[in-house]
Design a protein around this motif. Structure first.
Motif, PDB file in Angstrom:
ATOM      1  N   ALA A 209       0.823  -1.211   0.000  1.00 21.98           N
ATOM      2  CA  ALA A 209       0.000   0.000   0.000  1.00 21.98           C
ATOM      3  C   ALA A 209       0.856   1.261   0.000  1.00 21.98           C
ATOM      4  O   ALA A 209       0.470   2.282  -0.579  1.00 21.98           O
ATOM      5  CB  ALA A 209      -0.928  -0.009   1.213  1.00 21.98           C
ATOM      6  N   ALA A 210       2.027   1.185   0.651  1.00 19.09           N
ATOM      7  CA  ALA A 210       2.914   2.349   0.671  1.00 19.09           C
ATOM      8  C   ALA A 210       3.348   2.733  -0.737  1.00 19.09           C
ATOM      9  O   ALA A 210       3.717   3.887  -0.986  1.00 19.09           O
ATOM     10  CB  ALA A 210       4.147   2.046   1.537  1.00 19.09           C
ATOM     11  N   LEU A 211       3.287   1.775  -1.651  1.00 17.83           N
ATOM     12  CA  LEU A 211       3.663   2.025  -3.037  1.00 17.83           C
ATOM     13  C   LEU A 211       2.450   2.377  -3.891  1.00 17.83           C
ATOM     14  O   LEU A 211       2.490   3.321  -4.696  1.00 17.83           O
ATOM     15  CB  LEU A 211       4.351   0.784  -3.599  1.00 17.83           C
ATOM     16  CG  LEU A 211       4.980   0.864  -4.983  1.00 17.83           C
ATOM     17  CD1 LEU A 211       6.210   1.766  -4.962  1.00 17.83           C
ATOM     18  CD2 LEU A 211       5.373  -0.529  -5.448  1.00 17.83           C
ATOM     19  N   THR A 212       1.370   1.627  -3.718  1.00 20.16           N
ATOM     20  CA  THR A 212       0.202   1.833  -4.586  1.00 20.16           C
ATOM     21  C   THR A 212      -0.559   3.117  -4.263  1.00 20.16           C
ATOM     22  O   THR A 212      -1.138   3.739  -5.160  1.00 20.16           O
ATOM     23  CB  THR A 212      -0.746   0.633  -4.485  1.00 20.16           C
ATOM     24  OG1 THR A 212      -1.116   0.424  -3.111  1.00 20.16           O
ATOM     25  CG2 THR A 212      -0.069  -0.634  -5.000  1.00 20.16           C
ATOM     26  N   ALA A 213      -0.556   3.536  -2.987  1.00 21.68           N
ATOM     27  CA  ALA A 213      -1.295   4.748  -2.622  1.00 21.68           C
ATOM     28  C   ALA A 213      -0.744   5.992  -3.318  1.00 21.68           C
ATOM     29  O   ALA A 213      -1.498   6.748  -3.951  1.00 21.68           O
ATOM     30  CB  ALA A 213      -1.319   4.930  -1.109  1.00 21.68           C
ATOM     31  N   THR A 263       5.578  13.157  -1.635  1.00 23.70           N
ATOM     32  CA  THR A 263       5.695  13.923  -0.392  1.00 23.70           C
ATOM     33  C   THR A 263       6.730  13.273   0.509  1.00 23.70           C
ATOM     34  O   THR A 263       7.065  12.093   0.357  1.00 23.70           O
ATOM     35  CB  THR A 263       4.345  13.982   0.334  1.00 23.70           C
ATOM     36  OG1 THR A 263       4.013  12.667   0.811  1.00 23.70           O
ATOM     37  CG2 THR A 263       3.244  14.494  -0.577  1.00 23.70           C
ATOM     38  N   ASP A 264       7.211  14.048   1.483  1.00 24.56           N
ATOM     39  CA  ASP A 264       8.172  13.500   2.437  1.00 24.56           C
ATOM     40  C   ASP A 264       7.556  12.357   3.229  1.00 24.56           C
ATOM     41  O   ASP A 264       8.245  11.372   3.547  1.00 24.56           O
ATOM     42  CB  ASP A 264       8.653  14.600   3.386  1.00 24.56           C
ATOM     43  CG  ASP A 264       9.524  15.634   2.689  1.00 24.56           C
ATOM     44  OD1 ASP A 264      10.031  15.340   1.580  1.00 24.56           O
ATOM     45  OD2 ASP A 264       9.691  16.735   3.243  1.00 24.56           O
ATOM     46  N   ASP A 265       6.280  12.442   3.556  1.00 26.25           N
ATOM     47  CA  ASP A 265       5.616  11.364   4.287  1.00 26.25           C
ATOM     48  C   ASP A 265       5.554  10.091   3.449  1.00 26.25           C
ATOM     49  O   ASP A 265       5.752   8.988   3.968  1.00 26.25           O
ATOM     50  CB  ASP A 265       4.198  11.786   4.703  1.00 26.25           C
ATOM     51  CG  ASP A 265       4.195  12.779   5.855  1.00 26.25           C
ATOM     52  OD1 ASP A 265       5.244  12.914   6.523  1.00 26.25           O
ATOM     53  OD2 ASP A 265       3.156  13.425   6.074  1.00 26.25           O
ATOM     54  N   GLU A 266       5.271  10.240   2.173  1.00 24.54           N
ATOM     55  CA  GLU A 266       5.225   9.065   1.298  1.00 24.54           C
ATOM     56  C   GLU A 266       6.602   8.422   1.176  1.00 24.54           C
ATOM     57  O   GLU A 266       6.732   7.185   1.216  1.00 24.54           O
ATOM     58  CB  GLU A 266       4.684   9.467  -0.072  1.00 24.54           C
ATOM     59  CG  GLU A 266       3.197   9.765  -0.077  1.00 24.54           C
ATOM     60  CD  GLU A 266       2.713  10.397  -1.364  1.00 24.54           C
ATOM     61  OE1 GLU A 266       1.514  10.257  -1.669  1.00 24.54           O
ATOM     62  OE2 GLU A 266       3.529  11.044  -2.065  1.00 24.54           O
ATOM     63  N   VAL A 267       7.634   9.251   1.050  1.00 25.02           N
ATOM     64  CA  VAL A 267       8.997   8.721   0.985  1.00 25.02           C
ATOM     65  C   VAL A 267       9.330   7.985   2.271  1.00 25.02           C
ATOM     66  O   VAL A 267       9.929   6.890   2.256  1.00 25.02           O
ATOM     67  CB  VAL A 267      10.001   9.849   0.713  1.00 25.02           C
ATOM     68  CG1 VAL A 267      11.438   9.335   0.855  1.00 25.02           C
ATOM     69  CG2 VAL A 267       9.792  10.443  -0.670  1.00 25.02           C
ATOM     70  N   ALA A 268       8.931   8.545   3.414  1.00 22.88           N
ATOM     71  CA  ALA A 268       9.210   7.914   4.704  1.00 22.88           C
ATOM     72  C   ALA A 268       8.507   6.568   4.825  1.00 22.88           C
ATOM     73  O   ALA A 268       9.081   5.598   5.347  1.00 22.88           O
ATOM     74  CB  ALA A 268       8.799   8.836   5.841  1.00 22.88           C
ATOM     75  N   ARG A 269       7.261   6.488   4.379  1.00 21.55           N
ATOM     76  CA  ARG A 269       6.543   5.216   4.454  1.00 21.55           C
ATOM     77  C   ARG A 269       7.193   4.160   3.562  1.00 21.55           C
ATOM     78  O   ARG A 269       7.303   2.987   3.937  1.00 21.55           O
ATOM     79  CB  ARG A 269       5.080   5.413   4.067  1.00 21.55           C
ATOM     80  CG  ARG A 269       4.239   6.033   5.179  1.00 21.55           C
ATOM     81  CD  ARG A 269       2.757   5.923   4.890  1.00 21.55           C
ATOM     82  NE  ARG A 269       2.351   6.773   3.781  1.00 21.55           N
ATOM     83  CZ  ARG A 269       1.979   8.047   3.919  1.00 21.55           C
ATOM     84  NH1 ARG A 269       1.990   8.615   5.124  1.00 21.55           N
ATOM     85  NH2 ARG A 269       1.614   8.754   2.866  1.00 21.55           N
TER      86      ARG A 269
END
Length: 300
Positions: A209-213, A263-269
């Motif tokens: 999900a961290a990738l598909t979202a 986003t930075d949050d997406e990169v972190a996830r």
């Protein structure tokens, strides 16, 4: 340097052996890569063997001055189309000359020595200093401009640097496999390009999900997001997704734009999928030399 390059392994026939069914389509993909602004191509004598390098020569000769072709030597094909290390200095020299002939160039812009340092269980009876010494001699003769390593451990990189500057290291690294994290750190600190192979984890990323979202949010593909994460992970990263499909090639090159939109949050996830503090201690058991046979997804 465009940090999205092109891995040419998939241009060979099935199991990376012989010519593809449509050699002209393969040549057209190579030309398209350059037209799209790709300035780094990855290949190896063992792809085919030699047929991919010959396709590059046929498609691009004379290779543009701003395009660097990184070619791996020190590996070959054995019985049953297996992948083997070929580290004898005479073999190294022969492979370099073969690559120059196949790609129709007078000097190699970048030649990697394929090592066993990120392949558990692999080994070579030839000391690193002897096989690398053959490349140093060829560089001093003007036949190689830059020397790189592929499959290097941190210790091998340090030993190599006592002999010659290293321009690039190609090691296994992707969202699910961070075993090359220490070598990546060494490259970052020493102004060396880090070129991850299997950047899309052989197609094993689509369920996360961290990738598909973020892919859904951006109207991108999971593959584009995975490549974008690599570009965001380190300024030393130069990715080499490969494909024989022109549309996939265009999508891969567009990963640069996707990287700017994460986003930075997406990169972190995405980064949190693997604990990098322990990743280097737990290398996968699958031999990366044998894994080269997963050509359909390996460099896509």
């Amino acid at each position: 340097m465009n940090r999205v390059g092109y891995g040419a392994m998939q241009l060979a026939g099935p199991n990376v052996w012989g010519l593809p069914a449509d050699p002209e389509s393969a040549r057209q993909v190579l030309r398209l890569a350059v037209e799209l602004g790709v300035t780094f191509l990855d290949t190896a004598n063992a792809y085919g063997p030699r047929t991919v390098n010959q396709l590059i020569g046929e498609a691009l000769s004379p290779i543009p001055d701003d395009v660097i072709v990184g070619n791996k030597v020190g590996a070959g094909r054995g019985s049953g189309r297996s992948w083997i290390l070929t580290h004898h200095p005479d073999t190294i020299r022969l492979q370099v000359h073969e690559a120059l002939q196949d790609m129709r160039v007078e000097a190699s812009a970048l030649t990697y020595l394929r090592l066993e340092g990120d392949t558990p269980g692999a080994g070579s009876e030839v000391p690193l200093e002897e096989s690398l010494g053959a490349l140093v001699d060829l560089r001093d003769q003007g036949l190689i401009r830059r020397i790189g390593l592929s499959g290097a451990s941190p210790e091998m990189l340090a030993r190599a640097q006592k002999m010659t500057p290293i321009a690039a290291v190609q090691n296994r690294f992707n969202l699910l496999d961070r075993s090359g994290v220490q070598v990546l750190a060494d490259c970052e600190g020493q102004d060396i390009w880090f070129v991850p192979y299997f950047p899309l984890a052989a197609g094993r990323l689509t369920a996360y999900a961290a990738l598909t979202a973020p892919a859904e949010r951006l109207g991108a593909t999971p593959a584009q997001v995975a490549l974008a994460w690599l570009l965001r992970r380190s300024p030393a990263m130069l990715v080499i997704p490969g494909t024989s499909n022109p549309d996939h090639l265009r999508a891969n090159v567009a990963a640069t734009s996707v990287a700017e939109l994460l986003t930075d949050d997406e990169v972190a996830r995405l980064s949190g999928l693997v604990d990098e503090s322990t990743a280097a201690l737990h290398q996968p058991h699958q031999s990366t030399i044998d894994a080269h046979t997963a050509a359909a997804e390996g460099h896509r």
